[in-house]
Design an enzyme around this catalytic site. Structure first.
Site, short mmCIF file in Angstrom:
data_model
loop_
_atom_site.label_atom_id
_atom_site.label_comp_id
_atom_site.label_asym_id
_atom_site.label_seq_id
_atom_site.Cartn_x
_atom_site.Cartn_y
_atom_site.Cartn_z
N LYS A 122 0.83 -1.20 0.00
CA LYS A 122 0.00 0.00 0.00
C LYS A 122 0.86 1.25 0.00
CE LYS A 122 -1.49 2.35 3.38
NZ LYS A 122 -2.05 2.86 4.64
N ASP A 140 -6.23 0.53 0.78
CA ASP A 140 -6.34 0.72 2.22
C ASP A 140 -7.69 0.19 2.68
OD1 ASP A 140 -8.18 2.61 1.42
OD2 ASP A 140 -7.25 4.28 2.47
#
Length: 219
Positions: A122, A140
């Site tokens: 991420k 996320d």
């Protein structure tokens, strides 16, 4: 409802219209400060991260400046951030590696980024997308939740959702769509109680709790 390619395209069209001017909330001035902000954002709101970075970046905006602190000193600097002890350790390790292996510069390559302490998929995707302009989708909690509810990309892991979104979204829109999904999760599709009554995706969302007539594409 069955989520076809046309339904997904309509979902994306509406999201792009509503959130076209919304990017990252994080404050940053360089790839390094963005990287620090994203590392701090794990299990912490962007609003809180901005309070911390606005306080520390005037003094600690390069790897050399940050690594001059001890673990204890950096913990004190970021103490109002969740998991601050682990984050301080990762930040110092990241700074040391940037200085020893990358001449103090944040690498653009994904595989090099994830070698840095505290940097996962991420974080690497956010930095590549926002700082360097590469097409990337960072998954996320908001992106994961909204993607699954819309069935835009269903998956049980962030990686599964990332791969699904890459198939569902044109590559040129990957980076922008990442922000569209984040903002929709923040403003409308909340974790505990999504605001289906006011959602502009009501009739193209298979998880909508409001009774509506499903959208049908024009022939």
């Amino acid at each position: 409802m069955r989520v076809t390619k046309k339904v997904k395209a309509e979902q994306l069209r509406r999201l792009s219209e509503v959130y076209k001017n919304d990017g990252t909330m994080l404050h940053f001035t360089s790839p390094f400060t963005l990287l620090v902000a994203v590392i701090l954002s794990a299990q912490c709101t962007d609003k809180r991260v901005n309070v911390i970075t606005n306080r520390i970046f005037p003094r600690l905006d390069t790897p050399a400046k940050m690594v001059s602190l001890t673990q204890s000193q950096l913990e004190t600097e970021i103490h109002d951030c969740g998991l601050y002890k682990a984050k301080a350790k990762n930040l110092l390790g990241m700074c040391r590696m940037l200085l020893s292996d990358y001449h103090g510069e944040v690498p653009e390559d994904f595989d090099e980024l994830v070698k840095l302490p505290g940097v996962g998929r991420k974080t690497a995707n956010v930095v590549r997308s926002v700082a360097f302009g590469y097409p990337a989708i960072a998954v996320d909690t908001h992106v994961f939740r909204v993607s699954n509810r819309l069935k835009l990309a269903a998956g049980t892991t962030p990686l599964e959702v990332e791969k699904g979104l890459q198939k569902a979204i044109p590559k040129k829109d990957w980076s922008a769509a990442h922000h569209w999904l984040i903002w929709h999760g923040r403003r409308v599709c909340h974790a505990r109680k999504p605001d289906c009554e006011t959602c502009f995706l009501q009739n193209v969302c298979p998880s909508c709790t409001v009774k509506v007539t499903p959208w049908k594409p024009e022939e």
